[in-house]
Design a protein around this motif. Sequence first.
Motif, mmCIF file in Angstrom:
data_model
loop_
_atom_site.group_PDB
_atom_site.id
_atom_site.type_symbol
_atom_site.label_atom_id
_atom_site.label_comp_id
_atom_site.label_asym_id
_atom_site.label_seq_id
_atom_site.Cartn_x
_atom_site.Cartn_y
_atom_site.Cartn_z
ATOM 1 N N GLN A 1 0.824 -1.215 0.000
ATOM 2 C CA GLN A 1 0.000 0.000 0.000
ATOM 3 C C GLN A 1 0.860 1.268 0.000
ATOM 4 O O GLN A 1 0.351 2.368 0.175
ATOM 5 N N GLY A 2 2.170 1.101 -0.208
ATOM 6 C CA GLY A 2 3.061 2.250 -0.220
ATOM 7 C C GLY A 2 3.463 2.724 1.161
ATOM 8 O O GLY A 2 3.937 3.847 1.328
ATOM 9 N N LEU A 3 3.299 1.861 2.171
ATOM 10 C CA LEU A 3 3.644 2.213 3.551
ATOM 11 C C LEU A 3 4.857 1.411 4.012
ATOM 12 O O LEU A 3 5.318 0.504 3.322
ATOM 13 N N TRP A 4 5.356 1.747 5.183
ATOM 14 C CA TRP A 4 6.494 1.047 5.762
ATOM 15 C C TRP A 4 6.282 0.918 7.259
ATOM 16 O O TRP A 4 5.411 1.590 7.830
ATOM 17 N N VAL A 5 7.063 0.061 7.903
ATOM 18 C CA VAL A 5 6.907 -0.199 9.336
ATOM 19 C C VAL A 5 8.264 -0.117 10.030
ATOM 20 O O VAL A 5 9.255 -0.657 9.530
ATOM 21 N N GLU A 6 8.308 0.564 11.159
ATOM 22 C CA GLU A 6 9.478 0.572 12.016
ATOM 23 C C GLU A 6 9.051 0.159 13.420
ATOM 24 O O GLU A 6 7.906 0.406 13.830
ATOM 25 N N THR A 7 9.961 -0.495 14.142
ATOM 26 C CA THR A 7 9.668 -0.918 15.509
ATOM 27 C C THR A 7 10.637 -0.224 16.465
ATOM 28 O O THR A 7 11.835 -0.130 16.194
ATOM 29 N N ILE A 8 10.114 0.255 17.574
ATOM 30 C CA ILE A 8 10.883 1.061 18.518
ATOM 31 C C ILE A 8 10.798 0.422 19.898
ATOM 32 O O ILE A 8 9.708 0.257 20.453
ATOM 33 N N ASP A 9 11.957 0.040 20.443
ATOM 34 C CA ASP A 9 12.002 -0.631 21.746
ATOM 35 C C ASP A 9 12.520 0.330 22.805
ATOM 36 O O ASP A 9 13.662 0.760 22.759
ATOM 37 N N THR A 10 11.684 0.692 23.738
ATOM 38 C CA THR A 10 12.047 1.599 24.825
ATOM 39 C C THR A 10 11.725 0.936 26.160
ATOM 40 O O THR A 10 11.000 -0.058 26.209
ATOM 41 N N ALA A 11 12.247 1.496 27.244
ATOM 42 C CA ALA A 11 11.941 0.955 28.571
ATOM 43 C C ALA A 11 12.190 2.026 29.617
ATOM 44 O O ALA A 11 13.065 2.879 29.453
ATOM 45 N N THR A 12 11.430 1.955 30.701
ATOM 46 C CA THR A 12 11.628 2.897 31.804
ATOM 47 C C THR A 12 10.947 2.365 33.061
ATOM 48 O O THR A 12 10.351 1.283 33.064
ATOM 49 N N THR A 13 11.028 3.144 34.141
ATOM 50 C CA THR A 13 10.441 2.754 35.420
ATOM 51 C C THR A 13 8.939 2.999 35.407
ATOM 52 O O THR A 13 8.402 3.694 34.540
ATOM 53 N N TRP A 14 8.260 2.434 36.408
ATOM 54 C CA TRP A 14 6.794 2.537 36.463
ATOM 55 C C TRP A 14 6.323 3.990 36.519
ATOM 56 O O TRP A 14 5.356 4.361 35.846
ATOM 57 N N SER A 15 7.017 4.811 37.292
ATOM 58 C CA SER A 15 6.565 6.192 37.454
ATOM 59 C C SER A 15 6.686 6.987 36.158
ATOM 60 O O SER A 15 5.926 7.944 35.937
ATOM 61 N N ARG A 16 7.617 6.602 35.291
ATOM 62 C CA ARG A 16 7.842 7.322 34.037
ATOM 63 C C ARG A 16 7.077 6.715 32.859
ATOM 64 O O ARG A 16 6.984 7.329 31.799
ATOM 65 N N LEU A 17 6.558 5.500 33.051
ATOM 66 C CA LEU A 17 5.954 4.782 31.925
ATOM 67 C C LEU A 17 4.738 5.494 31.323
ATOM 68 O O LEU A 17 4.619 5.575 30.092
ATOM 69 N N PRO A 18 3.816 6.045 32.131
ATOM 70 C CA PRO A 18 2.688 6.774 31.516
ATOM 71 C C PRO A 18 3.155 7.961 30.671
ATOM 72 O O PRO A 18 2.603 8.221 29.592
ATOM 73 N N GLY A 19 4.194 8.682 31.153
ATOM 74 C CA GLY A 19 4.718 9.808 30.382
ATOM 75 C C GLY A 19 5.392 9.364 29.105
ATOM 76 O O GLY A 19 5.289 10.035 28.059
ATOM 77 N N LEU A 20 6.092 8.233 29.166
ATOM 78 C CA LEU A 20 6.717 7.685 27.964
ATOM 79 C C LEU A 20 5.651 7.307 26.944
ATOM 80 O O LEU A 20 5.770 7.635 25.754
ATOM 81 N N TYR A 21 4.609 6.624 27.411
ATOM 82 C CA TYR A 21 3.514 6.249 26.500
ATOM 83 C C TYR A 21 2.877 7.489 25.877
ATOM 84 O O TYR A 21 2.664 7.546 24.654
ATOM 85 N N ALA A 22 2.588 8.490 26.689
ATOM 86 C CA ALA A 22 1.939 9.707 26.177
ATOM 87 C C ALA A 22 2.820 10.399 25.144
ATOM 88 O O ALA A 22 2.324 10.891 24.108
ATOM 89 N N GLY A 23 4.130 10.437 25.400
ATOM 90 C CA GLY A 23 5.032 11.079 24.455
ATOM 91 C C GLY A 23 5.127 10.327 23.151
ATOM 92 O O GLY A 23 5.021 10.919 22.060
ATOM 93 N N ILE A 24 5.321 9.012 23.235
ATOM 94 C CA ILE A 24 5.425 8.196 22.015
ATOM 95 C C ILE A 24 4.129 8.257 21.225
ATOM 96 O O ILE A 24 4.129 8.482 20.004
ATOM 97 N N LYS A 25 3.022 8.098 21.913
ATOM 98 C CA LYS A 25 1.730 8.062 21.234
ATOM 99 C C LYS A 25 1.372 9.423 20.648
ATOM 100 O O LYS A 25 0.905 9.519 19.499
ATOM 101 N N GLY A 26 1.589 10.475 21.409
ATOM 102 C CA GLY A 26 1.162 11.798 20.959
ATOM 103 C C GLY A 26 2.130 12.470 20.014
ATOM 104 O O GLY A 26 1.757 12.913 18.922
ATOM 105 N N GLU A 27 3.413 12.520 20.390
ATOM 106 C CA GLU A 27 4.371 13.291 19.610
ATOM 107 C C GLU A 27 4.794 12.596 18.320
ATOM 108 O O GLU A 27 5.051 13.255 17.307
ATOM 109 N N LEU A 28 4.876 11.273 18.330
ATOM 110 C CA LEU A 28 5.245 10.586 17.090
ATOM 111 C C LEU A 28 4.140 10.690 16.036
ATOM 112 O O LEU A 28 4.420 10.739 14.839
ATOM 113 N N LYS A 29 2.892 10.724 16.493
ATOM 114 C CA LYS A 29 1.784 10.853 15.538
ATOM 115 C C LYS A 29 1.823 12.186 14.809
ATOM 116 O O LYS A 29 1.258 12.332 13.716
ATOM 117 N N GLU A 30 2.491 13.182 15.409
ATOM 118 C CA GLU A 30 2.568 14.498 14.797
ATOM 119 C C GLU A 30 3.716 14.625 13.790
ATOM 120 O O GLU A 30 3.821 15.623 13.087
#
Length: 457
Positions: A332-361
């Motif tokens: 379909q003219g698209l491509w896929v990349e996989t990104i492996d990250t890790a962090t502590t429990w307290s930082r995990l919601p912020g990591l998810y929000a950043g990856i989900k929100g900022e990468l979509k932009e």
Amino acid sequence: MELVKFLKDIEELLGKDNVISEGHGLSMFRRDWWSILMLREALGHSLDSPPAVIRPGSINDAINVVKLANKYGICLVPYGGGSSVVGGAYHNGCVVIDMSRLNKILDFSEEDLTITVEAGAKMINVEKWLNERGYTLDYHPQSFQLLTVGGAIGHGSTGSHSASNIEELVLSMDILLPNGDPVSVGPGTYVRVSWPDMRRLFIGSEGALGIVVRATLRVKPLANYYVDRAFVFNNIVSAIKFARDMAIRLPGPYRVVIHDKDSSKLMIGEDMFVALIRIRRHDEELVNAEASIVSKLARHHGGSEVSQDLVKRWRIVFAKDYESQLMQLVNQGLWVETIDTATTWSRLPGLYAGIKGELKEVDGVIYVLPRITHIYLNGASLYSVVVLRQDENTYWRIWHKTFEITSKVGATITHHHGTGLLKRDYVKLEMNQQWELLRKIKDVLDVNMIMNPGKIL
């Protein structure tokens, strides 16, 4: 001229059949599975082949290859199954050492629960051999069909759950140092020692400090009783709190994956935050008790139990359907990349929000599909599939933005894919003073700078 002399000497030692310097056999090693190289191929760009490929048939052969490379100043890149997704096994203009002929199972002890294998043995073949005898490594990464023992060690990879990190499987290993001298590292039959553990110097070093040629790994008896559980949550934060409590309350290994709504929709056809769990042990009573605790924890965090068939559906996608899904997107003219990250429990919601929100932009990004794949007592891995346009600039923008996010949150940009050419600059910054220490070790071990240059170091 030095390359010609080097190859001539190698041919005399190994035979002409084990030195490839032209033709299709050479082009087979033009890349690993680094997606930027695959994208260039898909866009019609040609990739250079390595200057030569050498196929040692014994550890002594490999020793001679490395010593001659030092004599002539020839850089070397060890190559196992070629499954690195970060360019760790890409030749980068160096001679490739194909380790595939060093693939023998050398020793197996049922009583001590160990197996000793050569580094070129494929994980899938070792696992099959063990399964036939009622044992397992319990190590199933997505690259299972290609990955070799040496490649797993070199790239510091993980299996499909939190207790299958390669460093937890390796009791000892034999390394060829950059000067060709063999050395054994790790406690081996001592099981555990209190002197410095040299294994971790080489695990994840991607051949920059030496080539893994043999390893002794832990095995365990196959456990055939398991229970699957699946739960849906209202949001990712509730699912994260549930995972944290699991890590606190239950002994590992933790076979858990938590998809966000977009990832769940694309991967298993369900539009919800879903946690998929498999509990596997030898004893039915223990499995059932743990399953009961898991259900209570999920309810405590607002989770609702759904069909356990979702676990099997995901395992099929993970094991078999990922490549076919990739090809559908490519067509379909698209491509896929996989990104492996890790962090502590307290930082995990912020990591998810950043990856989900900022990468979509990021311009050219179509989907961002995060999932939590490995949970530990102190935190977890966030693994994200990014669907993008077939465009190199978009690819690099994604990685630059990802490092901005991880740096801001306090997460690592490399949980299990290794460093390679892709992440070397990011890893240098993440390691900080540790990188300078590693550099000094490299300077001592690899005086002629011939071992996999340009990757982690």
